[in-house]
Design an enzyme around this catalytic site. Structure first.
Site, PDB file in Angstrom:
ATOM      1  N   SER A 156      22.510  84.428  56.263  1.00 59.61           N
ATOM      2  CA  SER A 156      22.547  82.966  56.234  1.00 59.61           C
ATOM      3  C   SER A 156      22.138  82.488  57.624  1.00 59.61           C
ATOM      4  O   SER A 156      22.154  83.274  58.581  1.00 59.61           O
ATOM      5  CB  SER A 156      23.987  82.543  55.923  1.00 59.61           C
ATOM      6  OG  SER A 156      24.234  81.230  56.353  1.00 59.61           O
ATOM      7  N   TYR A 169      32.994  83.113  56.723  1.00 62.26           N
ATOM      8  CA  TYR A 169      31.657  83.170  56.112  1.00 62.26           C
ATOM      9  C   TYR A 169      30.640  83.494  57.204  1.00 62.26           C
ATOM     10  O   TYR A 169      29.843  84.427  57.075  1.00 62.26           O
ATOM     11  CB  TYR A 169      31.317  81.843  55.418  1.00 62.26           C
ATOM     12  CG  TYR A 169      29.954  81.849  54.760  1.00 62.26           C
ATOM     13  CD1 TYR A 169      29.763  82.415  53.500  1.00 62.26           C
ATOM     14  CD2 TYR A 169      28.840  81.318  55.412  1.00 62.26           C
ATOM     15  CE1 TYR A 169      28.506  82.440  52.902  1.00 62.26           C
ATOM     16  CE2 TYR A 169      27.585  81.332  54.829  1.00 62.26           C
ATOM     17  CZ  TYR A 169      27.416  81.891  53.570  1.00 62.26           C
ATOM     18  OH  TYR A 169      26.163  81.924  52.994  1.00 62.26           O
TER      19      TYR A 169
END
Ligand SMILES: NC(=O)c1ccc[n+]([C@@H]2O[C@H](COP(=O)([O-])OP(=O)(O)OC[C@H]3O[C@@H](n4cnc5c(N)ncnc54)[C@H](OP(=O)(O)O)[C@@H]3O)[C@@H](O)[C@H]2O)c1
Length: 248
Positions: A156, A169
């Site tokens: 990401s 995350y």
């Protein structure tokens, strides 16, 4: 890195290949499973919601594509016995593995570290990082059996530059990028397995909507727009790509 300009995969680029996709039931994983099957691969659909996997299985068969397999597994609860069973089932049915798209992940909360629920922190790390590492560890021998396997980790933007409030995350994706680099170096001269990272970028899925609820979903690309890159990285046109980070 990005997809070579004007790249068009051959329609049979992945013919005969066996490719595992984690988090196959929804979002990018679902689109990738269909794209790999459309290019000839037998796709092993790994996920935690069996109804979604069964629907995808039916959709792939109904489209006349190679029969997929279903591996119902919660990546947050992977024990050694389950990992050995997954490897045994694949070895028995397919003998080898040509690719893994590590795609399953959960978002968790976006709040300050000091307020983060510890159980949720652990769960996000378990699914996004530990589970991914464990699965890789147990399936590497099957990838060594292939002529030129592709190991693809999904990161990401916050996996390259962690961002405030994105908690585990961001940390899990950062760790995953480190693991991919380590593995790329480790396998460089000892194996034909190539290891790469993909950052899909903003993509129209449930996870994106959970992260940005006020965004108009129509303003961002659908998962299908990424599939040229994903098919490229799974097929032999990308044999020379190793230790790279691609952005969708
Ligand atoms: N969408 C974006 O804008 C974006 C941007 C950057 C990176 N990414 C990354 O791209 C990947 C795919 O994300 P997405 O947007 O497609 O998300 P998504 O629509 O939420 O799909 C995630 C998939 O992972 C599965 N999954 C979650 N927890 C699992 C578990 N414990 N065990 C097994 N499977 C599990 C989900 O299964 P269920 O359906 O059963 O929950 C779902 O199929 C992720 O790694 C994400 O971090 C996405």
């Amino acid at each position: 890195m990005a997809l070579p300009v004007n790249y068009q995969p051959r329609s049979d680029l992945l013919a005969g290949k066996v490719i595992l996709v984690t988090g196959a039931g929804d979002g990018i994983g679902r689109a990738a499973s269909i794209a790999f099957a459309e290019h000839g691969a037998s796709v092993l659909l790994l996920g935690r919601t069996v109804s979604k996997l069964e629907q995808l299985f039916d959709d792939i068969l109904a489209a006349g594509l190679p029969e997929p397999g279903i591996i119902p597994v919660d990546m947050g609860k992977l024990g050694i016995k389950t990992l050995e069973e997954i490897a045994d089932v694949i070895a028995e049915r397919y003998t080898h593995l040509d690719g893994i798209l590590h795609n399953a992940a959960i978002l968790g909360d976006r709040i300050p570290v000091e307020h983060y629920d510890l159980a949720l922190w652990d769960q996000v790390m378990q699914v996004n990082f530990n589970g991914t590492v464990l699965l890789t560890r147990f399936l590497l021998p099957l990838m060594q059996q292939a002529n030129s396997a592709s190991l693809l980790f999904t990161s990401s933007t916050v996996g390259a530059t962690p961002r405030a409030y994105w908690g585990p995350y961001a940390v899990s994706k950062y760790a995953l990028e480190g693991f991919a680099k380590l593995l790329a170096e480790e396998l460089e001269n000892t194996s034909s397995i190539r290891v790469n990272v993909v950052n899909p970028g903003a993509t129209r899925t449930n996870m994106r909507h959970a992260a940005y609820p006020n965004e108009d979903p129509e303003s961002i690309k659908p998962p299908e727009d990424l599939m040229g890159l994903y098919v490229y990285l799974m097929g032999e046109d990308s044999l020379n790509e190793h230790g790279q980070r691609f952005t969708g």
